[in-house]
Every structure is written in structure tokens, then in C-alpha cells.
Design a protein around this motif. Sequence first.
Motif, PDB file in Angstrom:
ATOM      1  N   ASP A 133     -13.717   7.991  -3.430  1.00 33.67           N
ATOM      2  CA  ASP A 133     -12.551   7.733  -3.499  1.00 33.67           C
ATOM      3  C   ASP A 133     -11.287   7.758  -2.268  1.00 33.67           C
ATOM      4  OD1 ASP A 133     -11.248   5.296  -4.705  1.00 33.67           O
ATOM      5  OD2 ASP A 133     -10.505   7.213  -6.556  1.00 33.67           O
ATOM      6  N   GLY A 134     -11.309   9.026  -2.605  1.00 33.89           N
ATOM      7  CA  GLY A 134      -9.961   9.773  -1.821  1.00 33.89           C
ATOM      8  C   GLY A 134      -9.994   8.678  -0.715  1.00 33.89           C
ATOM      9  N   VAL A 135     -11.293   9.725   0.307  1.00 37.61           N
ATOM     10  CA  VAL A 135     -11.400   8.668   1.606  1.00 37.61           C
ATOM     11  C   VAL A 135     -11.163   7.557   1.792  1.00 37.61           C
ATOM     12  CG1 VAL A 135     -13.172   8.518   3.702  1.00 37.61           C
ATOM     13  CG2 VAL A 135     -13.134  10.396   1.956  1.00 37.61           C
ATOM     14  N   ASP A 184      12.035  -1.588  12.363  1.00 37.91           N
ATOM     15  CA  ASP A 184      13.136  -2.177  12.452  1.00 37.91           C
ATOM     16  C   ASP A 184      14.492  -3.157  11.197  1.00 37.91           C
ATOM     17  OD1 ASP A 184      12.728  -1.689  14.924  1.00 37.91           O
ATOM     18  OD2 ASP A 184      11.891  -4.015  16.113  1.00 37.91           O
ATOM     19  N   LYS A 185      13.351  -3.833  10.694  1.00 39.42           N
ATOM     20  CA  LYS A 185      14.193  -4.261   9.225  1.00 39.42           C
ATOM     21  C   LYS A 185      14.781  -3.489   8.205  1.00 39.42           C
ATOM     22  CE  LYS A 185      11.471  -8.181   9.393  1.00 39.42           C
ATOM     23  NZ  LYS A 185      10.320  -9.026   8.402  1.00 39.42           N
ATOM     24  N   LEU A 186      13.781  -2.072   7.884  1.00 48.19           N
ATOM     25  CA  LEU A 186      13.979  -0.686   7.726  1.00 48.19           C
ATOM     26  C   LEU A 186      14.990  -0.504   7.867  1.00 48.19           C
ATOM     27  CD1 LEU A 186      10.752   0.853   6.793  1.00 48.19           C
ATOM     28  CD2 LEU A 186      12.340  -0.188   4.754  1.00 48.19           C
ATOM     29  N   LYS A 187      15.451  -0.377   9.902  1.00 41.69           N
ATOM     30  CA  LYS A 187      16.385   1.114   9.998  1.00 41.69           C
ATOM     31  C   LYS A 187      17.977  -0.446   9.680  1.00 41.69           C
ATOM     32  CE  LYS A 187      17.625   3.174  14.163  1.00 41.69           C
ATOM     33  NZ  LYS A 187      18.000   4.188  13.761  1.00 41.69           N
ATOM     34  N   ALA A 188      17.764  -2.087  10.280  1.00 47.60           N
ATOM     35  CA  ALA A 188      18.652  -3.137   9.943  1.00 47.60           C
ATOM     36  C   ALA A 188      19.495  -2.562   8.242  1.00 47.60           C
ATOM     37  CB  ALA A 188      18.348  -4.058  10.865  1.00 47.60           C
ATOM     38  N   ALA A 189      19.407  -2.771   7.478  1.00 52.15           N
ATOM     39  CA  ALA A 189      18.913  -2.413   5.738  1.00 52.15           C
ATOM     40  C   ALA A 189      19.543  -1.232   5.921  1.00 52.15           C
ATOM     41  CB  ALA A 189      17.678  -3.135   4.727  1.00 52.15           C
ATOM     42  N   GLY A 190      19.821  -0.354   6.666  1.00 56.47           N
ATOM     43  CA  GLY A 190      20.946   0.845   6.780  1.00 56.47           C
ATOM     44  C   GLY A 190      19.349   1.556   6.088  1.00 56.47           C
ATOM     45  N   ALA A 191      18.168   2.544   6.527  1.00 59.54           N
ATOM     46  CA  ALA A 191      17.405   2.949   6.552  1.00 59.54           C
ATOM     47  C   ALA A 191      17.647   4.653   7.698  1.00 59.54           C
ATOM     48  CB  ALA A 191      16.270   2.590   6.013  1.00 59.54           C
ATOM     49  N   SER A 192      17.231   5.384   7.202  1.00 59.26           N
ATOM     50  CA  SER A 192      17.477   6.558   8.954  1.00 59.26           C
ATOM     51  C   SER A 192      16.554   7.676   8.782  1.00 59.26           C
ATOM     52  CB  SER A 192      18.587   6.720   9.237  1.00 59.26           C
ATOM     53  OG  SER A 192      19.204   7.730   7.764  1.00 59.26           O
ATOM     54  N   ALA A 193      16.424   7.888   9.726  1.00 57.44           N
ATOM     55  CA  ALA A 193      15.435   8.693   9.900  1.00 57.44           C
ATOM     56  C   ALA A 193      14.123   8.959   9.219  1.00 57.44           C
ATOM     57  CB  ALA A 193      15.872  10.433   8.878  1.00 57.44           C
ATOM     58  N   ILE A 194      13.461   7.815   9.899  1.00 56.88           N
ATOM     59  CA  ILE A 194      12.259   6.857   9.438  1.00 56.88           C
ATOM     60  C   ILE A 194      11.045   8.149   9.805  1.00 56.88           C
ATOM     61  CG2 ILE A 194      10.596   4.337   8.724  1.00 56.88           C
ATOM     62  CD1 ILE A 194      14.009   3.208   9.445  1.00 56.88           C
ATOM     63  N   LEU A 195      10.717   8.177   8.871  1.00 54.46           N
ATOM     64  CA  LEU A 195       9.201   8.830   9.222  1.00 54.46           C
ATOM     65  C   LEU A 195       7.736   8.103   8.755  1.00 54.46           C
ATOM     66  CD1 LEU A 195       7.846  11.197  10.965  1.00 54.46           C
ATOM     67  CD2 LEU A 195       7.797  12.677   8.955  1.00 54.46           C
ATOM     68  N   VAL A 196       6.702   7.967  10.038  1.00 52.88           N
ATOM     69  CA  VAL A 196       5.443   7.644   9.143  1.00 52.88           C
ATOM     70  C   VAL A 196       4.445   8.212  10.046  1.00 52.88           C
ATOM     71  CG1 VAL A 196       3.846   4.845   9.231  1.00 52.88           C
ATOM     72  CG2 VAL A 196       6.486   5.034   9.658  1.00 52.88           C
ATOM     73  N   LEU A 197       3.510   8.580   8.653  1.00 49.59           N
ATOM     74  CA  LEU A 197       2.856   9.804   8.592  1.00 49.59           C
ATOM     75  C   LEU A 197       1.365   8.730   8.605  1.00 49.59           C
ATOM     76  CD1 LEU A 197       3.904  12.750   7.966  1.00 49.59           C
ATOM     77  CD2 LEU A 197       3.726  12.127  10.282  1.00 49.59           C
ATOM     78  N   PRO A 198      -0.020   9.190   9.501  1.00 49.38           N
ATOM     79  CA  PRO A 198      -1.389   9.464   8.850  1.00 49.38           C
ATOM     80  C   PRO A 198      -1.902   9.946   8.558  1.00 49.38           C
ATOM     81  CG  PRO A 198      -1.769   9.622  10.838  1.00 49.38           C
ATOM     82  CD  PRO A 198      -0.210   9.745  10.719  1.00 49.38           C
ATOM     83  N   ILE A 199      -2.805   9.021   7.147  1.00 50.32           N
ATOM     84  CA  ILE A 199      -3.166  10.288   5.935  1.00 50.32           C
ATOM     85  C   ILE A 199      -4.387  10.536   5.966  1.00 50.32           C
ATOM     86  CG2 ILE A 199      -3.064   9.879   3.232  1.00 50.32           C
ATOM     87  CD1 ILE A 199      -0.886   8.389   2.563  1.00 50.32           C
ATOM     88  N   GLU A 200      -4.307  11.941   6.084  1.00 53.86           N
ATOM     89  CA  GLU A 200      -6.615  12.407   6.461  1.00 53.86           C
ATOM     90  C   GLU A 200      -7.133  12.677   5.018  1.00 53.86           C
ATOM     91  OE1 GLU A 200      -8.360  15.901   7.819  1.00 53.86           O
ATOM     92  OE2 GLU A 200      -6.851  16.313   8.113  1.00 53.86           O
ATOM     93  N   LYS A 201      -7.025  12.774   3.960  1.00 54.04           N
ATOM     94  CA  LYS A 201      -7.091  12.989   3.028  1.00 54.04           C
ATOM     95  C   LYS A 201      -6.140  13.248   1.636  1.00 54.04           C
ATOM     96  CE  LYS A 201     -10.317  16.771   4.785  1.00 54.04           C
ATOM     97  NZ  LYS A 201      -9.968  16.518   5.211  1.00 54.04           N
ATOM     98  N   MET A 202      -6.861  11.604   0.798  1.00 51.88           N
ATOM     99  CA  MET A 202      -5.767  11.575  -0.284  1.00 51.88           C
ATOM    100  C   MET A 202      -6.632  11.900  -1.438  1.00 51.88           C
ATOM    101  SD  MET A 202      -3.276   8.913  -1.142  1.00 51.88           S
ATOM    102  CE  MET A 202      -4.036   7.618  -0.914  1.00 51.88           C
ATOM    103  N   MET A 203      -6.401  12.679  -2.853  1.00 55.30           N
ATOM    104  CA  MET A 203      -6.778  12.728  -4.146  1.00 55.30           C
ATOM    105  C   MET A 203      -6.013  11.650  -5.101  1.00 55.30           C
ATOM    106  SD  MET A 203      -8.926  15.418  -5.969  1.00 55.30           S
ATOM    107  CE  MET A 203      -9.514  15.590  -4.611  1.00 55.30           C
ATOM    108  N   LYS A 204      -6.728  10.747  -5.980  1.00 57.23           N
ATOM    109  CA  LYS A 204      -6.074  10.213  -7.066  1.00 57.23           C
ATOM    110  C   LYS A 204      -6.263  10.973  -8.763  1.00 57.23           C
ATOM    111  CE  LYS A 204      -7.792   5.915  -5.685  1.00 57.23           C
ATOM    112  NZ  LYS A 204      -7.705   4.433  -5.659  1.00 57.23           N
ATOM    113  N   GLY A 205      -5.270  10.787  -9.160  1.00 55.94           N
ATOM    114  CA  GLY A 205      -5.587  10.738 -11.068  1.00 55.94           C
ATOM    115  C   GLY A 205      -4.924  12.117 -10.443  1.00 55.94           C
ATOM    116  N   GLY A 206      -5.586  12.891 -11.569  1.00 57.80           N
ATOM    117  CA  GLY A 206      -4.596  14.460 -11.939  1.00 57.80           C
ATOM    118  C   GLY A 206      -5.440  14.764 -11.914  1.00 57.80           C
TER     119      GLY A 206
END
Length: 338
Positions: free
Chosen positions: A212-214, A273-295
Motif C-alpha cells: 500500500d505504501g509503495v 508559477d500560479k502558486l508563486k503569482a498568488a504569493g507563495a514563496s520558497a516552493i519546494l517539490v520533492l519525490p516521495i520514495e516511501k510512504m506508510m499510511k495509517g497509525g
Amino acid sequence: MTDRRLRIAVQKSGRLADRSAELISGAGLRILKGANELLYRIENQPIDLLRVRDDDIPTFVADGVAELGIVGYNVLAEHFPDRDLEEMIVQRLGFGSCTLKVAVPNDVDYAGPKWLEGKRIATSYPNILGKWLKDNGVTAEIVEMRGAVEVAPRMKIAHAICDLVSTGATLEANGMKATDLVLKSEAVLIKAPHAPPSELAHTYDMLLRRFDGVTASTGAKYVMMNAPKTHLDEIIRMIPGADAPTIMQLAGREDTVAVHAVCQENVFWDTLDKLKAAGASAILVLPIEKMMKGGEEPLKNNADLCLEKSERRRTQGSPGPAGKPPRCARGRDRAHHL
């Protein structure tokens, strides 16, 4: 210590074989290949891989020979046309997507399913096609073939075909065009009707959780930015596929907050570009290698700890650009930074 091992039926070769192996490896399982091509062992877990023909996987799982199986939905639907398939499906795996479609020669003026009335249709999926014809009130002769279905009209074996379509290149090469959609398919994880042995229950649950995480992390992105409170609602609406982003107050910046979100959809440059135009700054986008949902929270690796350290610096108002990626995230992870 138990000698019992969990068994997963997978395709030995074919359309889903490589992606199934990637899923298993992505879940942290080390595949140990041996002299027996029909049975691979998992080195670090009590798990065996039964490598069989895709048509045999539903039977192996339904009969309890394997506790789990990875198979195309189209194969499952053809094998069990009268069964509630959702009772067998544990997860939809998000790869191996294709469609089962009716196709006719290019010179045919196809006007819908009724054109097929009284015609001969070649297919490798007689059960699925038969159900679709019945649902559409069409009586036609089904010609079952196990391969090279696309040549049937040219060989005067059938007037039309019903076959899997990915890009449509094979149909085009044989002078045919796709028409009606019969079935959408993708790889699915299926389970046996009985629960796994008690001594393997923990391994079984761990495996489902990791798969599920993969699957959840495939194509997902982790987005961080600073946003003015006055435009926060607008900025959150722009983040594609985000569910309940985390909002944190920046130290010494009463008018600005940090926004973190996991996006399940593609984050394109025009979105940034739209986020920056709306006032967002220091925007960082990273890939996710692993993710575990739930508790249950997975162990943190060095990159996780590095990102946490960077975020503490961001929220505590440390010198330097707020969105500057930490050293461990630069370049190697192909982060997008604005």
C-alpha cells in the motif's frame, strides 16, 4: 521459529512480470533467484514467489495454493465471470493499465454495438465479451483465439475483434480501429478465501502495508512552501490532489505560514508559477520514495531527518532563503525549487 512461508503467485513472464518484481523489491523484499525458475525465495522474509502463467494465478489463489497473487483485472474477470471480484481484490496496484475494446476494420462504418448483431467476433476473453454483448442486447458468435487476434478479420475468421489495447499501434498496423470500451484493467493484488496461517499473520499484514505504501508513493510529491495568510485558501486550492495540508506558523512572521502537502497528482511548472503569482514563496517539490499510511510510522532515514532539520530552521526564522532545500535533497532527488 516457523518453517511456514507465505506464497505470492506472480506472472513468470509477460506484461506485468517486471512491474510486479519492482513492487516486491520496492517493499523492501530481496528476491533470491535459484535454479528453480518456478519458485523464487525472499531472502529477508518468510515469503516465496510462485512464478506461473498469468491465467493460472486466479486458480492458485482461489484454491489456497498461494495466499496472495498479482494479476491483471482482465484475467481475473475472465476467470471468474460470475463472482464478486471485489471480495478477492485487496489492492489496486496502479500499473499495467490497459483497456479491452471492440475493434473493427478501418473501412467499416461502425454505428455502435448493434452493428455486431449476427457477426463473428474473435477474442481471447469470451466470458467478458459474452457478458458485454448480453448487457447490450446483441447476439453474435464468439470465436475464441489464444493469440494474434488482430489478424482475424484479415484472415476472414471474424468481422470484428475484442482485444486488449494499450497504445493502439498494433491495431493501426493491422488496419483496424478501436471502438467500444468493454473493460478497464490494471494490476490487482488478490487474496485467498482463507486467512493466512496464524504464524504468518504478521508477515501478511506487513506485506499489505508495504505494498500500500509503495503504491501510494508512486507519482506522489511532497510540496513545501511559505504562504501569506491573506491568500492561504486560494493557494491551498491550487495544490493538486492535496488532502488536508499541514499549516505551521513561521516564527517571527505573523502574516506568513508554512504549508506542507502530499500531492497524489502531478505538480507541473505552470502550477508552481500560479502558486508563486498568488504569493507563495520558497516552493519546494520533492519525490516521495516511501510512504506508510495509517497509525504506524515508518523508521526515518537520513533524508527524512535532514528534511526535518531544514524545516525547523525554516519555521524558526533562520537566515537564508526559507525554501532552500537541505543538502541531502539537492540534485540527487531532482527537487524543483522556486
